[in-house]
Design a protein around this motif. Sequence first.
Motif, PDB file in Angstrom:
ATOM      1  N   THR A  37       0.833  -1.192   0.000  1.00 33.20           N
ATOM      2  CA  THR A  37       0.000   0.000   0.000  1.00 33.20           C
ATOM      3  C   THR A  37       0.868   1.242   0.000  1.00 33.20           C
ATOM      4  O   THR A  37       1.738   1.403   0.842  1.00 33.20           O
ATOM      5  N   LYS A  38       0.667   2.099  -0.994  1.00 38.51           N
ATOM      6  CA  LYS A  38       1.371   3.371  -1.151  1.00 38.51           C
ATOM      7  C   LYS A  38       2.872   3.225  -1.372  1.00 38.51           C
ATOM      8  O   LYS A  38       3.632   4.147  -1.142  1.00 38.51           O
ATOM      9  N   GLY A  73      -4.443   4.313  -1.342  1.00 40.47           N
ATOM     10  CA  GLY A  73      -4.675   3.923   0.049  1.00 40.47           C
ATOM     11  C   GLY A  73      -5.969   3.170   0.273  1.00 40.47           C
ATOM     12  O   GLY A  73      -6.269   2.779   1.394  1.00 40.47           O
TER      13      GLY A  73
END
Length: 109
Positions: A37-38, A73
């Motif tokens: 994530t990210k 996100g």
Amino acid sequence: FALAGEARASRERRGSTASSLGAAMPAEMRAACLSATKTFEVRRVPRPEPGPGEVRVAVTACGICGSDLHLLGTGFFAPGATPGHEAAGVVDALGPGVTSCETGARVAV
């Protein structure tokens, strides 16, 4: 497409032209893949062959879409995904049945 034009001019200075892109293409390419994530990492991935009705584009300039950044996100993109759709480049391969485009055409995605 100022960046694409600069990239083209740079290729021309090195002696490479749009028509020669497909001939020297390696079997792999670099891609910014979502690793968590990210978090992105640049990986070497197999260069895809275009399927029926598809073209392959040798990217000369790209950007990151604000929508993609917003979705990072949320879990919308799975790890390993290569999001993105803001690119400009040169068509270097045509899939079966493609008649509306030619190899060497400059395009934006």
